[in-house]
Structure formats: structure tokens, C-alpha cells
Design a protein around this motif. Structure first.
Motif, PDB file in Angstrom:
ATOM      1  N   PHE A 103       0.800  -1.234  -0.146  1.00  0.00           N
ATOM      2  CA  PHE A 103      -0.006  -0.224  -0.163  1.00  0.00           C
ATOM      3  C   PHE A 103       1.041   1.273   0.090  1.00  0.00           C
ATOM      4  O   PHE A 103       0.397   2.182  -0.414  1.00  0.00           O
ATOM      5  CB  PHE A 103      -0.905   0.151   1.152  1.00  0.00           C
ATOM      6  CG  PHE A 103      -2.000  -0.834   1.024  1.00  0.00           C
ATOM      7  CD1 PHE A 103      -2.329  -1.613   0.127  1.00  0.00           C
ATOM      8  CD2 PHE A 103      -2.972  -0.741   1.918  1.00  0.00           C
ATOM      9  CE1 PHE A 103      -3.305  -2.585  -0.154  1.00  0.00           C
ATOM     10  CE2 PHE A 103      -4.215  -1.469   1.799  1.00  0.00           C
ATOM     11  CZ  PHE A 103      -4.616  -2.399   1.094  1.00  0.00           C
ATOM     12  N   GLY A 104       1.980   1.181   0.844  1.00  0.00           N
ATOM     13  CA  GLY A 104       2.822   2.432   0.712  1.00  0.00           C
ATOM     14  C   GLY A 104       2.542   3.401   1.994  1.00  0.00           C
ATOM     15  O   GLY A 104       3.105   3.977   2.248  1.00  0.00           O
ATOM     16  N   ASP A 105       0.839   3.547   2.028  1.00  0.00           N
ATOM     17  CA  ASP A 105       0.462   4.418   3.157  1.00  0.00           C
ATOM     18  C   ASP A 105      -0.772   3.995   3.414  1.00  0.00           C
ATOM     19  O   ASP A 105      -1.475   3.119   2.756  1.00  0.00           O
ATOM     20  CB  ASP A 105       0.494   5.778   2.404  1.00  0.00           C
ATOM     21  CG  ASP A 105       0.181   6.839   3.498  1.00  0.00           C
ATOM     22  OD1 ASP A 105       0.264   6.560   4.497  1.00  0.00           O
ATOM     23  OD2 ASP A 105       0.067   8.213   3.209  1.00  0.00           O
ATOM     24  N   GLY A 106      -1.275   4.641   4.570  1.00  0.00           N
ATOM     25  CA  GLY A 106      -2.735   4.139   4.867  1.00  0.00           C
ATOM     26  C   GLY A 106      -2.813   3.865   6.413  1.00  0.00           C
ATOM     27  O   GLY A 106      -2.189   4.669   7.392  1.00  0.00           O
ATOM     28  N   VAL A 107      -3.918   3.107   6.793  1.00  0.00           N
ATOM     29  CA  VAL A 107      -4.055   2.933   8.162  1.00  0.00           C
ATOM     30  C   VAL A 107      -3.141   1.576   8.728  1.00  0.00           C
ATOM     31  O   VAL A 107      -3.360   0.601   8.254  1.00  0.00           O
ATOM     32  CB  VAL A 107      -5.534   2.233   8.348  1.00  0.00           C
ATOM     33  CG1 VAL A 107      -5.944   1.949   9.773  1.00  0.00           C
ATOM     34  CG2 VAL A 107      -6.443   3.456   7.668  1.00  0.00           C
TER      35      VAL A 107
END
Length: 190
Positions: free
Chosen positions: A153-157
Motif C-alpha cells: 500500500f505504501g501508506d494508509g491505516v
């Protein structure tokens, strides 16, 4: 005493959702689905399971815990998503929407609620998300079950939100790889 299990899909880089709550990159088809469902029956929303012809009874959990953002994914269409389980949603800012008769919305301390639930009779307690709630409940989690998806994802929750650095040992219980690329990794507290 009942166990609290954090059972959740996660990207290979440790995210349970994208920056805006996206989770559509997770694999919802493949050889992993039947095996995981057999072991963790009842962990799909009631209507989704019925539409797929999946039985929800006989699973390891009778209670599901969610933070507001996890719960809100199904709103407004699914205000009572897991009708086959006791549903507890934690929020200090929101009111239960119309149609959420089977949902207990609480602003109480999640740790206190979990300790009370563990002292009750019943089956397991499932923490299905989100990351911020998991961070608060990290010391109460008895089992960690990850459906690790072959995606970045690279970023997120994050899996455990913004939990501060505080190592806690887990003991591996089982690791099951599937041809789809999903790996079911199960851990228990030290």
C-alpha cells in the motif's frame, strides 16, 4: 476466560487500509478463501455471507469489536453488519445510525470493556479493526491472526495505528501459505 483475537487483512507492508480507508486491493477470491472461512467462520457481514452461501454459525467468535471508521465502511447500507454476533463499536463522536438495533455504540474505555467481556462466558472476541483501536488494545490482544496479502500500500491505516515503540513478544502458532499469495499467519501472546 475468553480470548481477544485481532483477526484482520493486512498488506505486505503492514497496512489494513489505504489513506482514505480503501481495502479493495485485498484479494477476495482465490484458494485462500475456503480454508480461511472454514477456520474463521462467521467473520463476514451477515448479508454478504448469506449471498455467498456461507454459514455463519459455529465460528470461533460470538462478539465483534470495531472502531467507528471500520464500522462506517458499511454505512448507510449496512447499519447492523454482523447481526449474527454481538457488535460493539467504539466512538466518542458519533451516534448510532438508524437501523443499528444490534449495535452497541460506546464511548467507554476499550480496555475496560474488553476486560469485562473476557470475564463473561462465551466464545472468542474478535477485534476486526481499526488500527487506532488495536493500538489501544494491544496489551489485551491474546491472538493475532493476519491475512497477509501480496500487495504493497505504501501508506494508509497501520495495523496498530500510531502505537509507540514498545516491543511485545508473540509466539507463532501456524503459518499457512496459499497459491493466491495470501499467507495466514497466526500468533499467540508470548
Amino acid at each position: 476466560m475468553r480470548d481477544l483475537t485481532y483477526y484482520v487483512a493486512v498488506s505486505a507492508d503492514g497496512f489494513i487500509a489505504g489513506p482514505s480507508g480503501e481495502f479493495d486491493a485485498f484479494l477476495f477470491e482465490g484458494d485462500h478463501m475456503a480454508g480461511i472461512w472454514e477456520k474463521y467462520r462467521g467473520t463476514a457481514p451477515t448479508d454478504l455471507a448469506a449471498a455467498a452461501g456461507l454459514a455463519v454459525d459455529g465460528g470461533p467468535f460470538d462478539t465483534v469489536l470495531m472502531g467507528w471508521n471500520t464500522y462506517a465502511v458499511g454505512l448507510p447500507a449496512q447499519p447492523d453488519p454482523y447481526r449474527h454476533l454481538r457488535q460493539i463499536v467504539f466512538s466518542r463522536e458519533h451516534e448510532a445510525p438508524d437501523g443499528a438495533a444490534g449495535v452497541e455504540l460506546t464511548d467507554r474505555d476499550p480496555v475496560e470493556v474488553v476486560r469485562e467481556l473476557k470475564a463473561e462466558d462465551g466464545a472468542g472476541i474478535w477485534l476486526c479493526g481499526g488500527g487506532a483501536l488495536a493500538a489501544v488494545l494491544a496489551d489485551e490482544i491474546d491472538r493475532l491472526v493476519l491475512k497477509i496479502n501480496p500487495v504493497l500500500f505504501g501508506d494508509g491505516v497501520r495495523l496498530f495505528g500510531d502505537r509507540p515503540y514498545r516491543p511485545a513478544a508473540l509466539r507463532p502458532v501456524a503459518v499457512t501459505p496459499y497459491e493466491s499469495g495470501v499467507v495466514l499467519a497466526e500468533y499467540a501472546r508470548g
